[in-house]
Design a protein around this motif. Structure first.
Motif, PDB file in Angstrom:
ATOM      1  N   THR A   1     -10.618  34.682  13.450  1.00 31.78           N
ATOM      2  CA  THR A   1     -10.787  33.741  12.173  1.00 31.78           C
ATOM      3  C   THR A   1      -9.669  32.952  11.948  1.00 31.78           C
ATOM      4  OG1 THR A   1     -12.514  34.963  11.012  1.00 31.78           O
ATOM      5  CG2 THR A   1     -11.735  33.348   9.775  1.00 31.78           C
ATOM      6  N   HIS A   2      -8.331  33.455  12.043  1.00 25.51           N
ATOM      7  CA  HIS A   2      -7.063  32.852  11.792  1.00 25.51           C
ATOM      8  C   HIS A   2      -6.900  31.664  12.864  1.00 25.51           C
ATOM      9  CE1 HIS A   2      -2.812  32.551  10.499  1.00 25.51           C
ATOM     10  NE2 HIS A   2      -2.599  32.364  11.688  1.00 25.51           N
TER      11      HIS A   2
ATOM     12  N   VAL B   1     -12.606  41.799   6.933  1.00 24.83           N
ATOM     13  CA  VAL B   1     -12.412  40.816   5.981  1.00 24.83           C
ATOM     14  C   VAL B   1     -11.154  40.994   5.292  1.00 24.83           C
ATOM     15  CG1 VAL B   1     -13.450  39.844   3.844  1.00 24.83           C
ATOM     16  CG2 VAL B   1     -14.883  40.167   5.657  1.00 24.83           C
ATOM     17  N   ASP B   2     -10.587  42.129   4.974  1.00 21.03           N
ATOM     18  CA  ASP B   2      -9.553  42.294   4.223  1.00 21.03           C
ATOM     19  C   ASP B   2      -8.917  43.497   4.875  1.00 21.03           C
ATOM     20  OD1 ASP B   2      -7.504  42.795   2.191  1.00 21.03           O
ATOM     21  OD2 ASP B   2      -8.545  42.802   0.716  1.00 21.03           O
TER      22      ASP B   2
ATOM     23  N   PHE C   1     -10.891  39.329  12.582  1.00 19.68           N
ATOM     24  CA  PHE C   1     -10.116  38.628  11.296  1.00 19.68           C
ATOM     25  C   PHE C   1      -8.965  37.735  12.212  1.00 19.68           C
ATOM     26  CE2 PHE C   1      -5.855  39.104   9.486  1.00 19.68           C
ATOM     27  CZ  PHE C   1      -5.999  38.696   8.182  1.00 19.68           C
TER      28      PHE C   1
ATOM     29  N   GLU D   1      -3.822  35.949   6.369  1.00 19.25           N
ATOM     30  CA  GLU D   1      -5.238  35.788   5.737  1.00 19.25           C
ATOM     31  C   GLU D   1      -5.313  34.179   5.412  1.00 19.25           C
ATOM     32  OE1 GLU D   1      -4.942  37.655   1.871  1.00 19.25           O
ATOM     33  OE2 GLU D   1      -5.343  39.549   2.755  1.00 19.25           O
TER      34      GLU D   1
END
Length: 214
Positions: free
Chosen positions: A91-92, A108-109, A88, A145
């Motif tokens: 990805t950021h 993902v969350d 995560f 996110e």
């Protein structure tokens, strides 16, 4: 958070010179995957600058630490590897900088999933050590996110249908347009990770001493 955008001269065939590895929740640089990749990189590509920091439990503090550490790295020649929560974060960073990203069962969350861990937690690789996951960390995760991936071709993703922690369907939906390997079995820790190291090196454009991909 505002970060520099991707450099205009990015090209996927440029070899990586700087490599950042991000561990998952309750994990550390002593994780098997981190140690395996560090050993492989050091043995085959000693010219590559490797960094695998111990991430603080605060997502905001973790991101600040990472962004300070890579502030002088050449975006077109760097890659970030992330496992689980580290995926995560990776990805950021990839969306903020435009660098390559290699993801292993990425969360993902996490703002949703880690709410149940508010309170004291033990480290996987040092159970004698503990840390507190505070309620405000959930909002910090939510602030990190990002939306749809802007350049999915810059991502290499490995997912295991046998992941006992995260839902592979959710991960697959999120990273469907990346260069993706979906394992029929496997687990969250991705047992047998070493077998993927040559492929990951090739994705990063790394070449062995013989002039071929390691």
């Amino acid at each position: 958070m505002d970060y520099p955008q991707a450099t205009a001269d990015y090209h996927p065939d440029m070899a990586i010179t700087h490599l950042l590895y991000l561990h998952g929740f309750r994990s550390s640089p002593h994780s098997h995957k981190a140690q395996a990749m560090a050993a492989y990189t050091g043995s085959h590509f000693p010219q590559v600058q490797w960094w695998c920091p111990q991430l603080p439990p605060s997502p905001r503090a973790a991101m600040a630490l990472m962004m300070r550490g890579i502030a002088d790295w050449p975006t077109a020649h760097m890659a970030v590897v992330g496992s689980s929560l580290g995926g995560f974060y990776a990805t950021h960073i990839a969306e903020a900088t435009g660098c390559l990203a290699l993801l292993i069962n990425p969360a993902v969350d996490p703002a949703r999933d880690l709410g149940k861990y508010i309170g004291e937690n033990r480290q996987w690789h040092a159970p004698e050590e503990s840390f507190y996951f505070l309620p405000e960390y959930v909002d910090e995760l939510r602030s990190l996110e990002v939306g749809a991936l802007q350049h999915p071709a810059r991502y290499r993703t490995i997912l295991a249908k046998g992941d006992e922690v995260l839902d592979w369907r959710e991960m697959h939906a999120r990273y469907a347009y990346t260069r993706l390997t979906l394992l029929e079995g496997g687990d969250h820790a991705l047992t047998g990770f070493e077998a993927f190291l040559p492929d990951l090196a090739a994705f990063m454009g790394l070449m062995g001493d013989t002039g071929t991909s390691a």
